[in-house]
Design an enzyme around this catalytic site. Structure first.
Site, mmCIF file in Angstrom:
data_model
loop_
_atom_site.group_PDB
_atom_site.id
_atom_site.type_symbol
_atom_site.label_atom_id
_atom_site.label_comp_id
_atom_site.label_asym_id
_atom_site.label_seq_id
_atom_site.Cartn_x
_atom_site.Cartn_y
_atom_site.Cartn_z
ATOM 1 N N ASP A 1 4.233 -1.311 11.274
ATOM 2 C CA ASP A 1 3.837 0.041 10.915
ATOM 3 C C ASP A 1 3.316 0.697 12.185
ATOM 4 O OD1 ASP A 1 3.050 1.747 8.230
ATOM 5 O OD2 ASP A 1 1.802 2.185 9.983
ATOM 6 N N ARG B 1 9.870 2.558 10.949
ATOM 7 C CA ARG B 1 10.881 2.062 9.999
ATOM 8 C C ARG B 1 12.190 1.740 10.708
ATOM 9 N NH1 ARG B 1 10.774 7.937 7.137
ATOM 10 N NH2 ARG B 1 8.594 7.313 7.217
ATOM 11 N N ASP C 1 0.800 -1.232 0.000
ATOM 12 C CA ASP C 1 0.000 0.000 0.000
ATOM 13 C C ASP C 1 0.831 1.279 0.000
ATOM 14 O OD1 ASP C 1 1.029 -0.334 2.515
ATOM 15 O OD2 ASP C 1 -0.837 -0.116 3.609
ATOM 16 N N HIS C 2 2.085 1.199 0.413
ATOM 17 C CA HIS C 2 2.869 2.427 0.543
ATOM 18 C C HIS C 2 3.423 2.891 -0.795
ATOM 19 C CE1 HIS C 2 2.431 1.956 4.803
ATOM 20 N NE2 HIS C 2 3.218 2.972 5.064
ATOM 21 N N ARG D 1 0.307 12.838 10.193
ATOM 22 C CA ARG D 1 1.638 13.408 10.450
ATOM 23 C C ARG D 1 1.902 14.583 9.530
ATOM 24 N NH1 ARG D 1 4.385 7.505 11.279
ATOM 25 N NH2 ARG D 1 3.836 7.444 13.486
ATOM 26 N N SER E 1 7.372 7.072 12.561
ATOM 27 C CA SER E 1 7.359 5.808 11.817
ATOM 28 C C SER E 1 8.158 4.711 12.508
ATOM 29 C CB SER E 1 7.941 6.057 10.427
ATOM 30 O OG SER E 1 8.459 4.865 9.880
HETATM 31 C C1 MIC Z 1 4.347 6.314 8.274
HETATM 32 O O1 MIC Z 1 3.179 6.634 8.336
HETATM 33 O O2 MIC Z 1 5.279 7.018 8.681
HETATM 34 C C2 MIC Z 1 4.693 4.973 7.653
HETATM 35 C C3 MIC Z 1 5.312 5.240 6.352
HETATM 36 O O3 MIC Z 1 3.519 4.229 7.456
HETATM 37 C C4 MIC Z 1 5.627 4.252 8.608
HETATM 38 C C5 MIC Z 1 6.191 3.011 8.066
HETATM 39 C C6 MIC Z 1 7.353 3.241 7.162
HETATM 40 O O4 MIC Z 1 8.145 4.147 7.371
HETATM 41 O O5 MIC Z 1 7.474 2.461 6.225
HETATM 42 C C7 MIC Z 1 5.010 3.948 9.961
HETATM 43 O O6 MIC Z 1 4.078 4.581 10.357
HETATM 44 O O7 MIC Z 1 5.533 3.076 10.672
HETATM 45 FE FE1 SF4 Z 2 0.169 4.795 5.087
HETATM 46 FE FE2 SF4 Z 2 1.563 5.455 7.273
HETATM 47 FE FE3 SF4 Z 2 0.111 7.272 5.941
HETATM 48 FE FE4 SF4 Z 2 -1.111 5.400 7.298
HETATM 49 S S1 SF4 Z 2 0.196 6.991 8.122
HETATM 50 S S2 SF4 Z 2 -1.619 6.079 5.240
HETATM 51 S S3 SF4 Z 2 0.235 3.640 7.001
HETATM 52 S S4 SF4 Z 2 1.903 6.197 5.190
#
Ligand code: MIC
Ligand code: SF4
Length: 638
Positions: A120, A535, A65-66, A379, A533
């Protein structure tokens, strides 16, 4: 005996090791896991390293999905790799287009009373259904899949008592923005947020999920709602009545902290740039808007989408505004197309995107230079939209839709509230899922394209670290700062060497240079270092560049675990004012590590060039100490 909180009831049912007491490390049984593509490649590389016969959970799902742009072969390769790992280990694969992991999981798989671990940080969305859903690094999720077990430090429980009901045009988003305003981005660290009170029954499951989702921005371990008649009705509409189970805290449950929010008094809110806790009322100040983005795992449910469609119906998006909409799942997109809502959106001039994370993770739709973007996301960290000087405001779908029409940030309560309710049945859109075959028919090999590089592994811990402080940061540094993500970088999530050139580039241009010139080093951080995140790239990239320790005022939970899993020491200043004593370029000596780690909670480090010693804390469980000594989790498990 004291009454129990819902959170502790679920933990107790899943307890495998340790004592359920605040601050203790316990292991819990993992019922379900989820991964997404941008953390999933690492998780499945690690699962390959562990190489179990099949997953040990009741259900594991691999979502894509990302990164669904496929601007080059890189992320198409990642998708193929993840699909092959899913087929090999008995994991459900959710194809690109199927939707955002958290929304799809809520619709199709989440279950009250279960423990779900996801790679995530917004995995807590599942708390809307009464699951204990926790975000973790990829390696912890790989272990969760392989061994059905997850380690966590027992958090305290924060009661958020809700009373009243949401006024017209006020969204569940405004509830969590209010919580963020009161508690800040570190107010939830060390807590599970548990929602109680008679207001709970006035919120739908997806409203509750919105609140739990953005609880991640409080730094909380997770958030959870009771499972009640509303939950049962939602599951029934999703064709899963059998998954229902009533769950709530005892009447006399004792909480570590508590606040009350009267929802009837709430007004539309916005988190202003660049932090989710920079919350104010949407006021009359005329802020002109360039872009409006509706969707993300926070606000992309069927009812949110229907409210937006109804507001847009018969109206027109302001000529100066670009409105983009990403419905949370293919199933929602199908419903919108069948009931005509999609037509209302398109006729108004909206750009309808794929059901995916999209602009939320900078995958396209970067705003123009210093542009103002209103987003229903969770965010608004600097640079996350893909434009460093963009001004991102986090708002509800109602505020977003009305503002897209007026062209400036507008309090939506001036508008007539649309009459929207959940459908009789949500129906199903099944063909984005690929289910695993019986074990004897599963492939034994995974498919790896050239973009997938081995991940770095540390050596065993040495007794002494002698390194320079190569970077000193302020408070609330995010993992987006440590390893940024955008359309240009997301394709390289399986390529740590490539990503290493971009470490900390939202803050400084030469971090990699500094690391290379000094043969690695030490980072000094402020409060809540590593928020955001999950990550683990934010620990693997520093590991690759030779970072041996981070000394901070405090750490965010997931990042602290990721550092330990990578073998990097997360040291905390004993006296916070000592932070002021250390400067970039200082030479730090940390001695007697082998006799200190795991034996002493506190020891001194030496700032050699200043001839001073300062005390630091490293409070780790026995298991974590072993992981650090071994040079990371994978070494330790060998
Ligand atoms: C996010 O919302 O920051 C992400 C991208 O979903 C991350 C995961 C990632 O960095 O791949 C998260 O929330 O953990
Ligand atoms: Fe995707 Fe992270 Fe954004 Fe949620 S917050 S939509 S999981 S990138």
């Amino acid at each position: 005996m004291m009454g129990k909180t819902l959170a502790y009831k679920i933990l107790e049912e899943h307890l495998i090791e340790g004592e359920l007491a605040v601050g203790e490390e316990i292991a819990v049984k993992v019922d379900q896991t989820l991964t997404q593509d941008s953390t999933g490649t690492m998780a499945y590389l690690q699962l390959e390293a562990i190489n179990p016969k099949e997953v040990a959970t009741d259900l594991s799902v691999a979502y894509i999905d990302h990164n669904t742009l496929q601007a080059g072969f890189e992320n198409a390769d990642d998708h193929a790799f993840i699909a092959s790992a899913a087929a090999k280990y008995g994991i459900v694969f959710s194809k690109p287009g199927g939707g955002i992991c958290h929304q799809v999981h809520l619709e199709c798989f989440g279950k009250p009373g279960t423990i779900l671990i996801g790679s995530d940080s917004h995995t807590p969305t599942g708390g809307g259904l009464g699951a204990l859903a926790i975000g973790a690094g990829g390696l912890d999720v790989a272990v969760g899949m392989a061994k059905g077990k997850y380690y966590l430090t027992v958090p305290k429980v924060y009661e958020i008592r809700l009373t009243g009901s949401l006024p017209d045009m006020v969204n569940a988003k405004d509830v969590i923005l209010e919580v963020l305003k009161r508690l800040t981005v570190k107010g939830g660290v060390g807590y599970i947020m548990e929602y109680t009170g008679d207001g709970v029954e006035n919120l739908s499951v997806t409203d509750r999920a919105t609140i739990c989702n953005m609880g991640a921005e409080l730094g909380a371990t997770t958030s959870v709602f009771p499972s009640d008649k509303i939950t049962e009705a939602f599951l029934e509409k999703q064709g899963r009545k059998g998954d229902y189970r009533e769950l709530k805290a005892d009447e006399d449950a004792v909480y570590d902290d508590s606040i009350t929010i009267n929802m009837s008094e709430l007004v539309p809110m916005a988190a202003k740039p660049n932090s989710p806790d920079n919350v104010e009322k949407v006021s009359d100040e005329k802020i002109k808007v360039d872009q409006v983005a509706i969707g993300s795992c926070t606000n992309s449910s069927y009812t949110d989408m229907m409210k937006v469609a109804e507001i847009l119906k018969g109206n027109k998006v302001h000529p100066d505004v670009s409105l983009v909409i990403s419905p949370g799942s293919a199933n929602i997109l199908r419903q919108l197309s069948e009931n005509g809502a999609l037509a209302s959106m398109i006729s108004a001039g909206a750009r309808v995107l794929e059901s995916a994370c999209g602009p939320c993770i900078g995958m396209g739709q970067a705003p123009k230079s210093s542009g103002v973007s209103l987003r229903t996301f969770n965010r608004n960290f600097k640079g996350r939209s893909g434009t460093k000087d963009a001004k991102v405001y986090l708002v509800s779908p109602e505020t977003a839709a009305v503002s897209a029409i007026t062209g400036y940030l507008t309090d939506p309560t001036i508008w007539d509230a649309p009459d929207v309710s959940e459908p009789e049945t949500y129906g199903k859109t099944e063909h984005y899922f690929v289910y695993p075959k019986p074990i004897e028919e599963r492939p034994r090999e995974v498919v790896m394209g050239p973009n997938i590089k081995p991940f770095p592994i540390k050596e065993e811990l040495k007794d002494k670290i002698d390194k320079k402080v190569i970077f000193k940061t302020g408070d609330n540094i995010t993992t987006d700062d440590i390893v940024p993500s955008n359309a240009k970088l997301l394709p390289y999530r399986s390529n740590i060497p490539y990503l290493s050139s971009f470490a900390f580039t939202t803050l400084i241009d030469d971090f990699k240079d500094r690391a290379e010139r000094n043969g690695g080093g030490i980072i000094v951080g402020g409060e809540n270092y590593g928020q955001g995140s999950s990550r683990e790239h934010a620990s693997l990239v520093p590991l690759y560049l030779g970072i041996e320790a981070v000394i901070a005022k405090s750490f965010a939970r997931i990042h602290r675990s990721n550092l330990i899993n990578s073998g990097i020491l997360p040291l905390v200043f004993k006296d916070l004012k000592d932070y002021d004593l250390i400067e970039e370029g200082d030479e730090i000596s940390i001695l007697d590590l082998l006799s200190n780690i795991g034996y002493k909670d506190e020891f001194n480090i030496i700032i050699k060039n200043k001839s001073i010693e300062i005390p630091v804390k490293l409070i780790v469980s026995k298991r974590e100490a072993e992981v650090l000594r071994a040079g990371g989790y994978l070494n330790a498990s060998k």
